[in-house]
Design a protein around this motif. Structure first.
Motif, short mmCIF file in Angstrom:
data_model
loop_
_atom_site.label_atom_id
_atom_site.label_comp_id
_atom_site.label_asym_id
_atom_site.label_seq_id
_atom_site.Cartn_x
_atom_site.Cartn_y
_atom_site.Cartn_z
N GLU A 1 1.94 8.42 -5.51
CA GLU A 1 0.95 9.48 -5.63
C GLU A 1 1.55 10.82 -5.18
N GLY B 1 2.08 2.60 -3.49
CA GLY B 1 1.09 3.39 -4.21
C GLY B 1 0.98 4.80 -3.65
N ASP C 1 0.83 -1.20 0.00
CA ASP C 1 0.00 0.00 0.00
C ASP C 1 0.86 1.25 0.00
#
Lengths: 478, 248
Positions: free
Chosen positions: B125, B121, B118
């Motif tokens: 971003e 990601g 997680d």
């Protein structure tokens, strides 16, 4: 910073327990009778007894070497046992299930499973307590692939011709004082043989455990990779906490024939002695490999234990285009001493060697890197790169570097880089500002320092090595 | 949110801060300017808890006594310092470092840790917003980074850690105008009613990109003047003025 060092210095050894296993020991002292007794206990063929006796005879002519950069009281070679074995509780074992529950419990406590069904990582284990191999897992699966992996004693019984052909061919008993001693009284160890063209289907590993008191451990390991074969092997070591010094003088021989490769990894965590330098293992080991044409031998070691470590895993680069590698992390804390490094002997043409040594010292520890890069006249186009980094934690410890370079061929390229650094206050503050505790920060920085070496460990052990490092550098949070 | 009252700091027998008073409310952006040696970096070090300073006075963040906390506890309480000279940590992957930092702070705040998958990601971003190459993640922390890359890495960390109070210590130093623009817009994007910022700088340019609500002049270990953005122009035109002898 100072808190962490204090914790470092006060760290506890996690494997210091003693197991209550009935043990069969030889009387103290070294003599021809003891050599004969050991050979007889192991039911050895005549030629091996003769070889041992030859070694013993030669040993008597030698004096203990004194050139290491360590200080220690003299060793009384007559005041220790040269043979100790867990007493068998009945007839020979038919399967692993029959291993003495106390021995099983010992290895369970060490986190080593002897149960084959618990095949998590696909690693074959040879478990050795004191002088004797107690269990070897996955023998059958390996045999299917043609790989032999067993205790040295079993190899002498079941594959005497192989043992005879290679024993002493890389480290002859005349090599040095401790090699002669080992050759006379060696008890057990591991034997691995990869026949031509085989790729060993799993990691081979040996777990060495010293248990009995006042006992020396003299193991002998022989690994042979025939043409085109590849073998990866790992050894781990622990011992109980005792206030005496125990001697561990092993010999490891690697034979890598043409186009083969042997990767040998060590995670050494023998008892290092207490904060005042009382007790601990003297780890005086001779390790050497011989590489044929296009063969590759790679030593990776993570050394966190022992009161004194003294060893130089070496490669004789005999065949053309052969490759030798040495990746080492050595951690010394409290009063530990280490004089360790490697020897790369370039004989063949276009031979290449790489040495990466990372030394970490804390407390009052003293650490020496000692390395030899020797390029013989025949070794046209030989190349070596050596990188030698020391990290100091605190101001009472020391790091020393003795690189020896002998070049007899002017086409050779030899490079040596060295650095000494400290975990800086800037690094610690930076990490702590990002939320890491001082201890986490230190462990992270030290692990980063060792990264290049940990990357060389087999996957299954890289994590273990990092955890071990952390444990070595950990007390409680200050 | 941040309350500083009569803060003094001594390092190696030298008094550097001589009674700083400063209040920063939620969502406010304050700038501190001042000549070399005025104590600007000392102030940021003392607020973040660097060892080696002897302090007196009061510093609270959301009512919590900061001076009683270890540096990592201050980070857990929501204080973030973007370093003037971010240090290199060889062999430690940037991604691993960022995730460890985030999870350390989250743990301190009673939040769940974020798993590696997680995190990747999330990091990507945030990096996209700062126009950073994802290859940054696989490099060692700050090792071999250019000046601009180091500063962007600081802003990335600030973006991920979502601090209550961000102190930016000369985030503009050593940057060319383009790099400064990127860094400044990264900082500007992190402005929020929940977050306060203290920007320490030598140069007025940065303050054209990140407009502060208040500007202070730190000199001789004290806040000498306070004003709005117009003070920046004034200082630009007139300098910090003649040095005054510090009161003993």
């Amino acid at each position: 910073m100072s808190d962490v060092i204090e914790e470092l210095v006060n760290r506890e050894y996690a494997y210091g327990f003693h197991s209550d296993i009935a043990t069969d020991v030889a009387p103290k002292g070294l003599s021809e009778d003891v050599v004969r007794l050991i050979s007889a206990k192991k039911n050895e063929p005549e030629w091996l007894l003769e070889w041992r006796l030859g070694a013993y005879e030669h040993f008597l002519t030698l004096e203990e070497p004194q050139w290491q950069n360590v200080t220690r009281p003299p060793i009384d070679y007559q005041d220790m046992h040269y043979w100790a074995a867990p007493k068998p509780k009945g007839p020979a074992l038919k399967s692993l299930d029959e291993v003495d529950p106390e021995i099983r419990a010992t290895f369970d406590k060490l986190g080593i499973s002897l149960a084959e069904q618990e095949r998590l990582s696909g690693v074959a284990v040879d478990a050795i307590i004191d002088s004797v191999s107690v269990a070897t897992t996955f023998k059958a699966a390996l045999a299917e692939a043609g790989v032999i992996f067993c205790s040295f004693s079993d190899a002498v019984q079941e594959h005497p011709d192989l043992v005879r052909a290679y024993l002493g061919t890389v480290v002859p008993y005349r090599d040095n004082f401790f090699a002669a001693l080992n050759s006379a009284v060696f008890s057990d160890g591991s034997f691995a043989f990869g026949p031509a063209g085989t790729r060993c289907p799993m990691e081979l590993s040996t777990y060495f455990r010293i248990n009995a008191a006042q006992t020396g451990q003299f193991e002998r390991t022989l690994i042979v990779a025939e043409e085109g074969a590849s073998v990866s092997y790992l050894e781990g070591c622990t011992a109980p906490m005792r206030d005496e010094n125990q001697l561990h003088a092993a010999v490891v021989e690697l034979v890598a024939l043409d186009d083969s490769s042997i990767k040998y990894s060590t995670v050494q965590n023998w008892y290092p002695g207490d904060a005042d330098g009382v007790g601990g293992i003297y780890n005086f080991v001779t390790k050497r490999g011989r590489a044929g044409a296009r063969a590759k031998i790679s030593w990776t070691q993570v050394e966190t234990g022992s009161a004194i470590t003294w060893k130089y895993p070496s490669v004789i680069l005999q065949g053309d285009d052969s490759i030798g590698e040495f990746y080492s992390v050595a951690v010394t804390t409290n009063r530990q001493q280490a004089d360790t490094g490697t020897k790369m002997i370039h004989i063949g043409k276009n031979t290449t060697s790489t040495i990466v040594s990372k030394g970490i010292s804390a407390g009052h520890a003293q650490q020496t890197y000692r390395g030899l890069v020797k390029v013989l006249r025949s070794a046209t186009g030989a190349r070596n790169h050596t990188q030698c980094d020391s990290l100091l934690l605190g101001s009472e410890c020391g790091a020393h570097t003795f690189p020896y370079i002998e070049v007899k061929n002017d086409t050779a390229q030899v490079e040596h880089e060295a650095s000494t650094s400290k975990v800086s206050d800037d690094q610690l503050f930076y990490c702590r500002q990002r939320g890491l505790t001082e201890e986490d920060a230190t462990a992270m920085i030290v692990n980063g320092f060792c990264r290049e070496v940990f990357d060389e460990l087999p996957m299954e052990y890289a994590v273990e090595a990092q955890a071990l490092m952390r444990l070595s550098l950990e007390g409680a949070v200050g | 949110m941040l309350h500083i009252e009569n803060l003094t700091a001594t390092v190696a027998d030298k008094t550097v801060l001589r009674g700083v008073d400063l209040d920063i409310g939620a969502g406010e952006v304050h700038a501190i300017m001042g000549p070399n040696g005025a104590g600007k970096s000392t102030l940021s070090n003392v607020l973040a808890g660097r060892e080696g300073y002897t302090t007196t006075g009061v510093v609270t963040l959301d009512g919590i006594d900061l001076l009683a906390l270890a540096p990592e506890e201050r980070a857990g309480a929501g204080l973030f310092l973007a370093f003037q000279y971010p240090t290199e940590i060889p062999g430690v992957g940037n991604m691993y470092f960022l995730r460890t930092a985030l999870n350390s702070v989250r743990r301190a705040q009673g939040l769940d840790e974020i798993a590696a998958v997680d995190f990747l990601g999330l990091a990507k971003e945030h990096m996209a917003r700062l126009d950073m190459d994802p290859a940054f993640l696989s490099r060692s922390v700050n090792e071999g980074f250019s000046g601009g890359e180091k500063k962007r890495n600081e802003v990335l960390q600030m973006s991920l850690l979502e601090p209550r109070l961000a102190i930016l210590d000369e985030i503009d130093s050593g940057l060319d105008i383009d790099a400064m623009r990127i860094v400044a817009s990264g900082v500007e994007n992190l402005r929020s009613p929940e977050r306060s910022m203290l920007i320490i700088t030598h140069y007025p340019q940065l303050l054209d990109f990140v407009r502060p609500d208040y500007v202070h002049v730190l000199r001789n270990g004290r806040i000498e003047r306070t004003g709005g953005h117009e003070l920046v122009r004034e200082l630009e035109a007139e300098g910090f003025g003649p040095a005054t002898v510090p009161v003993p």
